[in-house]
Write a protein that holds these residues in place. Structure first.
Motif, PDB file in Angstrom:
ATOM      1  N   ILE A  26       0.924  -1.023  -0.029  1.00 44.35           N
ATOM      2  CA  ILE A  26      -0.149   0.105  -0.025  1.00 44.35           C
ATOM      3  C   ILE A  26       1.010   1.350  -0.034  1.00 44.35           C
ATOM      4  CG2 ILE A  26      -1.471   1.460   1.436  1.00 44.35           C
ATOM      5  CD1 ILE A  26      -2.939  -0.641  -0.397  1.00 44.35           C
ATOM      6  N   THR A  27       1.857   1.228   0.802  1.00 40.89           N
ATOM      7  CA  THR A  27       2.646   2.526   0.919  1.00 40.89           C
ATOM      8  C   THR A  27       3.653   2.509  -0.243  1.00 40.89           C
ATOM      9  OG1 THR A  27       4.369   1.307   1.903  1.00 40.89           O
ATOM     10  CG2 THR A  27       2.938   2.459   3.441  1.00 40.89           C
ATOM     11  N   ASN A  28       3.786   1.764  -0.826  1.00 43.98           N
ATOM     12  CA  ASN A  28       4.610   1.781  -2.421  1.00 43.98           C
ATOM     13  C   ASN A  28       3.588   2.474  -3.215  1.00 43.98           C
ATOM     14  OD1 ASN A  28       7.500   1.088  -2.779  1.00 43.98           O
ATOM     15  ND2 ASN A  28       6.758  -0.014  -0.857  1.00 43.98           N
ATOM     16  N   VAL A  29       2.478   1.801  -3.325  1.00 39.14           N
ATOM     17  CA  VAL A  29       1.510   2.191  -4.497  1.00 39.14           C
ATOM     18  C   VAL A  29       0.989   3.704  -4.254  1.00 39.14           C
ATOM     19  CG1 VAL A  29      -0.917   1.876  -5.033  1.00 39.14           C
ATOM     20  CG2 VAL A  29       0.480  -0.185  -4.559  1.00 39.14           C
ATOM     21  N   TYR A  30       0.863   4.206  -2.934  1.00 37.04           N
ATOM     22  CA  TYR A  30       0.697   5.644  -2.845  1.00 37.04           C
ATOM     23  C   TYR A  30       1.811   6.550  -3.105  1.00 37.04           C
ATOM     24  CZ  TYR A  30      -4.144   5.092  -0.737  1.00 37.04           C
ATOM     25  OH  TYR A  30      -5.611   5.038  -0.565  1.00 37.04           O
ATOM     26  N   ALA A  31       2.956   5.963  -3.269  1.00 41.48           N
ATOM     27  CA  ALA A  31       4.046   6.887  -3.518  1.00 41.48           C
ATOM     28  C   ALA A  31       4.132   7.340  -5.019  1.00 41.48           C
ATOM     29  CB  ALA A  31       5.572   6.129  -3.058  1.00 41.48           C
ATOM     30  N   TYR A  32       3.318   6.485  -5.692  1.00 42.43           N
ATOM     31  CA  TYR A  32       3.449   6.547  -7.274  1.00 42.43           C
ATOM     32  C   TYR A  32       2.463   7.878  -7.293  1.00 42.43           C
ATOM     33  CZ  TYR A  32       2.233   6.386 -12.173  1.00 42.43           C
ATOM     34  OH  TYR A  32       2.155   6.780 -13.421  1.00 42.43           O
ATOM     35  N   ASN A  33       2.773   8.564  -8.529  1.00 40.56           N
ATOM     36  CA  ASN A  33       1.853   9.804  -8.921  1.00 40.56           C
ATOM     37  C   ASN A  33       2.279  10.201 -10.416  1.00 40.56           C
ATOM     38  OD1 ASN A  33      -0.362  11.420  -9.199  1.00 40.56           O
ATOM     39  ND2 ASN A  33      -0.526  11.478  -7.162  1.00 40.56           N
ATOM     40  N   TRP A  34       1.447  10.841 -11.106  1.00 43.32           N
ATOM     41  CA  TRP A  34       1.809  11.222 -12.607  1.00 43.32           C
ATOM     42  C   TRP A  34       2.469  12.632 -12.367  1.00 43.32           C
ATOM     43  CZ3 TRP A  34      -1.372  16.105 -13.580  1.00 43.32           C
ATOM     44  CH2 TRP A  34      -1.247  16.794 -14.726  1.00 43.32           C
ATOM     45  N   CYS A  35       3.546  12.610 -13.194  1.00 47.54           N
ATOM     46  CA  CYS A  35       4.769  13.663 -13.398  1.00 47.54           C
ATOM     47  C   CYS A  35       5.439  13.736 -12.132  1.00 47.54           C
ATOM     48  CB  CYS A  35       3.676  14.971 -13.659  1.00 47.54           C
ATOM     49  SG  CYS A  35       3.149  15.308 -15.037  1.00 47.54           S
ATOM     50  N   MET A  36       5.597  12.603 -11.298  1.00 47.27           N
ATOM     51  CA  MET A  36       6.374  12.797 -10.049  1.00 47.27           C
ATOM     52  C   MET A  36       7.865  12.891 -10.596  1.00 47.27           C
ATOM     53  SD  MET A  36       6.252  13.085  -6.981  1.00 47.27           S
ATOM     54  CE  MET A  36       7.632  14.045  -6.254  1.00 47.27           C
ATOM     55  N   GLU A  37       8.147  12.218 -11.878  1.00 46.32           N
ATOM     56  CA  GLU A  37       9.443  11.988 -12.424  1.00 46.32           C
ATOM     57  C   GLU A  37      10.009  13.356 -12.660  1.00 46.32           C
ATOM     58  OE1 GLU A  37       6.401  11.528 -15.509  1.00 46.32           O
ATOM     59  OE2 GLU A  37       6.745  10.656 -13.617  1.00 46.32           O
ATOM     60  N   PHE A 379      -3.337  14.011 -23.139  1.00 46.36           N
ATOM     61  CA  PHE A 379      -2.617  12.717 -22.978  1.00 46.36           C
ATOM     62  C   PHE A 379      -2.542  12.021 -24.458  1.00 46.36           C
ATOM     63  CE2 PHE A 379      -3.983  13.804 -18.516  1.00 46.36           C
ATOM     64  CZ  PHE A 379      -2.900  13.549 -18.129  1.00 46.36           C
ATOM     65  N   ILE A 380      -3.305  12.315 -25.414  1.00 40.98           N
ATOM     66  CA  ILE A 380      -3.526  11.416 -26.421  1.00 40.98           C
ATOM     67  C   ILE A 380      -2.190  11.092 -27.288  1.00 40.98           C
ATOM     68  CG2 ILE A 380      -4.376  11.274 -28.722  1.00 40.98           C
ATOM     69  CD1 ILE A 380      -7.053  12.611 -27.688  1.00 40.98           C
ATOM     70  N   ALA A 381      -1.424  12.110 -27.413  1.00 39.04           N
ATOM     71  CA  ALA A 381      -0.193  12.035 -28.303  1.00 39.04           C
ATOM     72  C   ALA A 381       0.936  11.090 -27.692  1.00 39.04           C
ATOM     73  CB  ALA A 381       0.308  13.265 -28.852  1.00 39.04           C
ATOM     74  N   THR A 382       1.075  11.234 -26.429  1.00 39.29           N
ATOM     75  CA  THR A 382       2.240  10.739 -25.923  1.00 39.29           C
ATOM     76  C   THR A 382       2.303   9.846 -24.707  1.00 39.29           C
ATOM     77  OG1 THR A 382       2.907  12.619 -24.458  1.00 39.29           O
ATOM     78  CG2 THR A 382       3.823  12.403 -26.958  1.00 39.29           C
ATOM     79  N   GLY A 383       0.831   9.888 -24.037  1.00 42.99           N
ATOM     80  CA  GLY A 383       0.436   9.429 -22.697  1.00 42.99           C
ATOM     81  C   GLY A 383       0.948   9.991 -21.453  1.00 42.99           C
ATOM     82  N   GLY A 384       1.545  11.384 -21.750  1.00 44.10           N
ATOM     83  CA  GLY A 384       1.739  12.075 -20.624  1.00 44.10           C
ATOM     84  C   GLY A 384       1.859  13.768 -20.898  1.00 44.10           C
ATOM     85  N   MET A 444       3.623  17.780 -24.163  1.00 44.35           N
ATOM     86  CA  MET A 444       3.543  16.539 -24.279  1.00 44.35           C
ATOM     87  C   MET A 444       4.968  15.835 -23.894  1.00 44.35           C
ATOM     88  SD  MET A 444       0.549  16.365 -27.191  1.00 44.35           S
ATOM     89  CE  MET A 444       1.244  17.727 -28.021  1.00 44.35           C
ATOM     90  N   PHE A 445       5.074  14.687 -23.313  1.00 45.70           N
ATOM     91  CA  PHE A 445       6.235  14.225 -23.273  1.00 45.70           C
ATOM     92  C   PHE A 445       6.052  12.584 -22.720  1.00 45.70           C
ATOM     93  CE2 PHE A 445       5.117  14.709 -19.023  1.00 45.70           C
ATOM     94  CZ  PHE A 445       5.804  13.915 -18.247  1.00 45.70           C
ATOM     95  N   ASP A 446       7.195  11.892 -22.960  1.00 46.18           N
ATOM     96  CA  ASP A 446       6.984  10.287 -22.912  1.00 46.18           C
ATOM     97  C   ASP A 446       7.735  10.239 -21.490  1.00 46.18           C
ATOM     98  OD1 ASP A 446       6.971   7.430 -22.863  1.00 46.18           O
ATOM     99  OD2 ASP A 446       8.073   7.570 -24.696  1.00 46.18           O
ATOM    100  N   GLN A 447       6.795   9.727 -20.446  1.00 47.59           N
ATOM    101  CA  GLN A 447       7.261   9.472 -19.125  1.00 47.59           C
ATOM    102  C   GLN A 447       7.728   8.327 -18.996  1.00 47.59           C
ATOM    103  OE1 GLN A 447       2.729   9.112 -17.869  1.00 47.59           O
ATOM    104  NE2 GLN A 447       4.130   8.957 -16.073  1.00 47.59           N
ATOM    105  N   THR A 448       7.892   7.304 -19.955  1.00 51.12           N
ATOM    106  CA  THR A 448       8.701   6.110 -19.970  1.00 51.12           C
ATOM    107  C   THR A 448      10.171   6.343 -20.330  1.00 51.12           C
ATOM    108  OG1 THR A 448       8.025   5.500 -22.120  1.00 51.12           O
ATOM    109  CG2 THR A 448       6.487   4.969 -20.362  1.00 51.12           C
ATOM    110  N   GLY A 455      14.531  16.131 -20.521  1.00 53.81           N
ATOM    111  CA  GLY A 455      13.979  17.194 -21.575  1.00 53.81           C
ATOM    112  C   GLY A 455      12.891  18.178 -21.007  1.00 53.81           C
ATOM    113  N   MET A 456      11.796  17.557 -20.535  1.00 55.19           N
ATOM    114  CA  MET A 456      10.663  18.255 -19.989  1.00 55.19           C
ATOM    115  C   MET A 456      11.101  18.981 -18.992  1.00 55.19           C
ATOM    116  SD  MET A 456       7.601  18.783 -20.471  1.00 55.19           S
ATOM    117  CE  MET A 456       6.311  19.720 -19.636  1.00 55.19           C
ATOM    118  N   ALA A 457      11.846  18.494 -17.927  1.00 52.18           N
ATOM    119  CA  ALA A 457      12.184  19.083 -16.629  1.00 52.18           C
ATOM    120  C   ALA A 457      13.202  20.424 -17.191  1.00 52.18           C
ATOM    121  CB  ALA A 457      12.926  18.295 -15.553  1.00 52.18           C
TER     122      ALA A 457
END
Length: 522
Positions: A26-37, A379-384, A444-448, A455-457
């Motif tokens: 649970i704690t690891n799941v809650y540590a994830y979020n969009w754009c955290m990278e 989100f369509i073009a790149t997923g992020g 839009m960027f590729d978070q993977t 580059g986005m950062a």
């Protein structure tokens, strides 16, 4: 880091068995979020989509439980981070000495006052949920651009708050009324008319004497850096057209019966100067439900729900300065008047509506406009995607910011770090019929791909520096100690006062400061 068994039991006694978890899953799941990278990389950390792992996740069910938990956290010097519906890195802890509050058990609409045009809600009520209930009274809400799945309470008390309907519903900071606020020491603060000794109610956000709204949220909110908001009253607005909402089919290709009095205009203004004049002209007449400048690529995206469906919209993508306007009405007479005004403006500015000529959108577009669901198409073009900038000023300043950003963005497009929107990717809208304007640069960027994340950062960092050099105001994401200390000296040293507020209201630094400001030397 786990909670000691005795401390875990104290928290469990407050919320009940099953409503706190400090397990590794649970704690690891809650540590994830969009754009955290992105934010990790900007802070000199590994560019992964995970924040520090919290000690535990706890689910309170009432204001009283929140108070007890906060007081216990003060006792053991454990920080708190609050999630309502939990979209984005702003919900994440900046330290592993932290407990995440998941507010999903506090999900009630307390009150809808159709006469005085406000609703009282708890944190986990979504925009979609509240809008459906208010539609029963021919009313609607201000929905932030993040979409109908997010929390109006979080937007009103703790975040930014522009939306696609901002021309007629304003900004979240302008829509918050009375508030119930658990301070970082566990005491309850009742703001506005809810705090009256006699006949308290929720209808007003400020009471007699000085207002605390600026301390509570300011322009962009504290992102749970100053306690927990457990209830809030938000303004309601007349629903823009008929509330008959007939949707058929399967996701994402729904069909929708377009209301009688709703019309879309998409016009190419040709250049930014004319775009400014047209936007000001439309908003001066106070007729728009939506009035947004989007890049040609973005206009293609809002009419598409897959990469493949983008391809038949190439003519739209070639527009130089597209303006998207929707007018709505409750009566035939009102609708006829608004159409006459638009016809006059089109003729006066010598521009043409392409809808029904070059392109006819599917009916589901109109439903998504009413539900404020258009932002998800980014989100369509790149997923992020994420936005840089975020100016709130005059139309001229917003467009100057847009123009200055294009060559910078093109640099990173050439490096193939971000998706190619020709550098023009921008969303700009007005607040309250053109009293002021908002712009941001969705990118839009590729978070993977690590190179794309970096580059986005780097693009966001250079964009912030550009705003300083060009005097374009504080961007959307000036948050956290590093950014406040960067911009503060250029903006009347506001960071000094922000820190004084933090130290006064949160002397033990219990509320996570990652997206607010830390106390001195902490």
């Amino acid at each position: 880091m786990f909670l000691e068994k005795e401390i875990f039991k104290e928290f469990e006694d407050i919320v009940g068995v099953g409503n706190i978890d400090d397990g590794v899953v649970i704690t690891n799941v809650y540590a994830y979020n969009w754009c955290m990278e992105i934010f990790n990389y900007m802070d000199g950390k590994e560019p992964i989509p995970f924040s520090p792992i919290p000690k535990a996740v706890i689910l309170p069910s009432s204001t009283e439980e929140v108070q007890k938990i906060v007081k216990l956290c003060n006792k053991y010097r454990i920080q708190i981070k609050i999630q309502s519906t939990g979209l984005g890195p702003w919900n994440q802890p900046s330290t592993d000495n932290c407990i995440i509050f998941d507010m999903r058990r506090m999900n009630k609409i307390i009150k809808i006052d159709e006469k005085n045009l406000y609703a009282v809600i708890e944190p986990y009520v979504s925009g979609a949920q509240l809008q459906v209930e208010t539609m029963k009274y021919d009313l609607t809400i201000h929905m932030p651009g993040a979409g109908p799945m997010v929390s109006p309470l979080a937007s009103a008390t703790s975040m930014n708050g522009p939306g696609f309907t901002s021309p007629c519903t304003g900004h979240s900071a302008r829509n918050v009324l009375a508030v119930e606020w658990v301070l970082p020491d566990g005491e309850v603060m009742k703001l506005g008319s809810y705090g009256l000794k006699n006949n308290s109610d929720w209808f007003h956000g400020d009471g007699p004497g000085p207002s605390l709204r600026g301390i509570m949220r300011g322009w962009a909110g504290t992102k749970s850096g100053l306690g927990v908001f457990t209830k809030v009253a938000v303004k309601l607005f007349p629903y823009p057209c008929s509330t008959d909402f007939n949707v058929k089919g399967n996701s994402p290709n729904y069909d929708f019966d377009i209301p009688d009095f709703m019309k879309l205009y998409v016009m190419d203004c040709g250049n930014f100067k004319k775009l400014e004049d047209v936007m000001l002209g439309v908003e001066e007449e106070e007729i728009s439900f939506m009035c947004s400048y989007l890049s040609g690529f973005a206009v293609m995206a809002i009419f598409s729900n897959s990469i493949e469906s983008l391809m038949d919209k190439i003519p739209i993508g070639q527009m130089k300065a597209p303006l998207v306007v929707i007018i709505t009405a409750r009566t035939k007479r009102e609708f006829a008047y608004k159409q006459k005004v638009m016809d006059f403006l089109l003729n006066n500015f010598k521009i043409e509506n392409i809808i029904g000529k070059i392109y006819t959108p599917k009916p589901i577009f109109y439903a998504e406009a009413l539900r404020s669901n258009l932002g998800l198409h980014g989100f369509i073009a790149t997923g992020g995607f994420q936005s840089s900038k975020g100016v709130a000023d005059t139309a001229a300043v917003c467009l100057r910011s847009t123009k200055s950003n294009i060559p910078l963005k093109q640099e990173f497009i050439k490096k193939e770090a971000i998706a190619n929107d020709f550098g023009e990717g921008t969303w700009m809208t007005s607040y309250e019929s053109g009293h002021y304007f908002h712009m941001e640069s969705p990118t839009m960027f590729d978070q993977t791909e690590e190179s794309s994340v970096k580059g986005m950062a780097e693009y966001m960092e250079k964009s912030n520096q550009l705003d300083l050099l060009k005097h374009l105001g504080a961007p959307f994401f000036v948050e956290g100690t590093r950014m406040h200390e960067l911009f503060g000296p250029y903006m009347s040293n506001y960071h000094i006062w922000l820190r004084k507020i933090k130290e006064t209201f949160d002397p033990n630094n219990i509320s996570d400061s990652g997206f607010y400001i830390s106390p001195q030397n902490k």
